[in-house]
Write an enzyme that holds these catalytic residues in place. Structure first.
Site, PDB file in Angstrom:
ATOM      1  CG  HIS A 141      -1.987  -0.996   1.252  1.00 56.38           C
ATOM      2  ND1 HIS A 141      -2.841  -1.206   0.196  1.00 56.38           N
ATOM      3  CD2 HIS A 141      -2.346  -1.886   2.222  1.00 56.38           C
ATOM      4  CE1 HIS A 141      -3.687  -2.195   0.514  1.00 56.38           C
ATOM      5  NE2 HIS A 141      -3.400  -2.630   1.719  1.00 56.38           N
TER       6      HIS A 141
ATOM      7  CG  ASP B  70      -5.295  -9.724   3.501  1.00 58.29           C
ATOM      8  OD1 ASP B  70      -5.106 -10.211   2.370  1.00 58.29           O
ATOM      9  OD2 ASP B  70      -4.858  -8.608   3.858  1.00 58.29           O
TER      10      ASP B  70
HETATM   11 ZN   LIG Z   1      -4.304  -6.880   2.903  1.00 59.31          ZN
END
Ligand SMILES: [Zn+2]
Length: 374
Positions: free
Chosen positions: A144, A269
């Site tokens: 990110h 995830d």
């Molecule tokens: Zn993630």
């Protein structure tokens, strides 16, 4: 135990576990009315992943690669000097925030440099032909992080930094990134958005994190137009949808692009029961996706597949996802059965659903704008 048939490099280090994300409850800072707990991005899933490899007997079958710290120059191929200095200053003081949802503690700068450098060490061993493929179990994660700020628990863009290293240190001309973390790989996308040397693919939960990011129309710009592919999947997608996305979009894109290296920002995830995602993947699903990527890597780049760890927050199941991937990468079969698999595989909606097929078919159209490498 069936012995490994491939040389799989493995990067891990206890210091990765000492990156302190501070006093949080999940992603939320303490303060009334939030009862103190642990930060979502804490060492536990990573430690258990590493420990299960040992308990299953796989660790001695892997080629341990010692991480090194990335140099400033290597970080600055992607990040601004201001961002690097901010992380360094916060880390030398009492910690703070390197960006939205990106807490760090005292000493985190050096650990983040070791995290990025761990992926670089794996890349170097791979490019020197010492190993066939690699998994870098690094922390903090990276996909990110943007050039000028951290984001979503990520300080430096580990995968992107490895991509620049592949171009500048090893002279590669085409590197593909396949991000299977449940969240959009926005940082890696941004690093190469106008760069036709990098094919960036992210398969993620539609509009999960970052907000308003990861749409299909984000397709690259300038010379990089067509070289960024987002496959946003509806919440609830299971192995059927993921395999369809691989068969219809990811693998065909790799076959058009013909990468010289495949990098996988590997978040676990998308697993069923992950607290920060709403998908339904299980260990056999990750096993299957890994096999498809290995086949593509064998077709195009002598099997050169480099995975670097990203998210994954369910402490029980992440280790089994990791073990499945490591077995596939190495060819070893430990005989260790994932005790959660039956529970996961029995969940309703694992098969491809019509609305998921529709979303994947829309992403498949993007292949038409990806130039075909001869
Ligand atoms: Zn993630």
């Amino acid at each position: 135990m069936q012995a490994a048939t491939r040389k799989t490099g493995f990067v891990a280090h206890e210091l990765y576990m000492w990156h302190n994300t501070g006093n949080y409850a999940g992603p939320m800072p303490y303060g009334n009315p939030v009862q103190p707990d642990t930060h979502a991005e804490n060492p536990e899933t990573k430690r258990r992943f590493r420990n299960l490899l040992e308990v299953a007997g796989l660790t001695p079958q892997l080629h341990a690669i010692a991480p090194r710290e990335a140099t400033e120059e290597e970080i600055l191929r992607f990040h601004t000097r201001e961002h690097l200095e901010k992380v360094r200053a916060l880390s030398a003081d009492v910690g703070g925030d390197a960006g939205p949802f990106t807490p760090l503690g005292r000493g985190s700068y050096e650990i983040a440099m070791l995290s990025a450098g761990g992926v670089l060490a794996a890349l170097e061993a791979l490019m020197r032909g010492e190993i066939d493929n690699a998994y870098a179990l690094v922390r903090p994660p990276g996909h990110h992080a943007l050039a000028d700020m951290g984001m979503g628990f990520c300080l430096f863009g580990n995968a992107a930094i490895a991509g620049f290293h592949a171009f500048e240190q090893f002279g590669l001309e085409r590197v593909a990134f396949v991000d299977w973390d449940v969240h959009h790989g926005n940082g890696t996308q941004s690093a190469f958005y106008d760069d036709p040397r990098a094919l960036t693919i992210s398969v993620h939960q539609d509009n999960c994190f970052p907000p308003d990011s990861g749409y299909r129309h984000e397709n690259g710009t300038g010379a990089g137009t067509g070289f960024n592919i987002n496959v946003p999947l509806p919440p609830g997608s299971g192995v059927g949808a993921y395999e369809e996305a691989w068969d219809r979009v990811v693998i065909p894109a790799l076959d058009r692009f013909k990468p010289q290296l495949i990098v996988v920002p590997s978040g676990f995830d998308a697993g069923a029961y992950d607290p920060l995602g709403r998908m339904q993947m299980h260990s056999d699903g990750y096993r299957s996706l890994t096999r498809k990527l290995l086949d593509a890597a064998n077709r195009h780049c002598d099997g050169r597949l480099l995975m670097c760890h990203e998210g994954g927050y369910n402490t029980w199941t992440v280790p089994f996802f990791g073990l499945a991937v490591m077995e596939e990468l190495s060819g070893a079969v430990t005989g260790t059965v994932d005790p959660f698999l039956e529970m996961h595989a029995a969940l309703g909606g694992q098969d491809l659903q019509p609305h998921q097929a529709e979303a994947i078919a829309l992403a498949e159209v993007l292949l038409e704008t990806l130039p075909c490498q001869n």
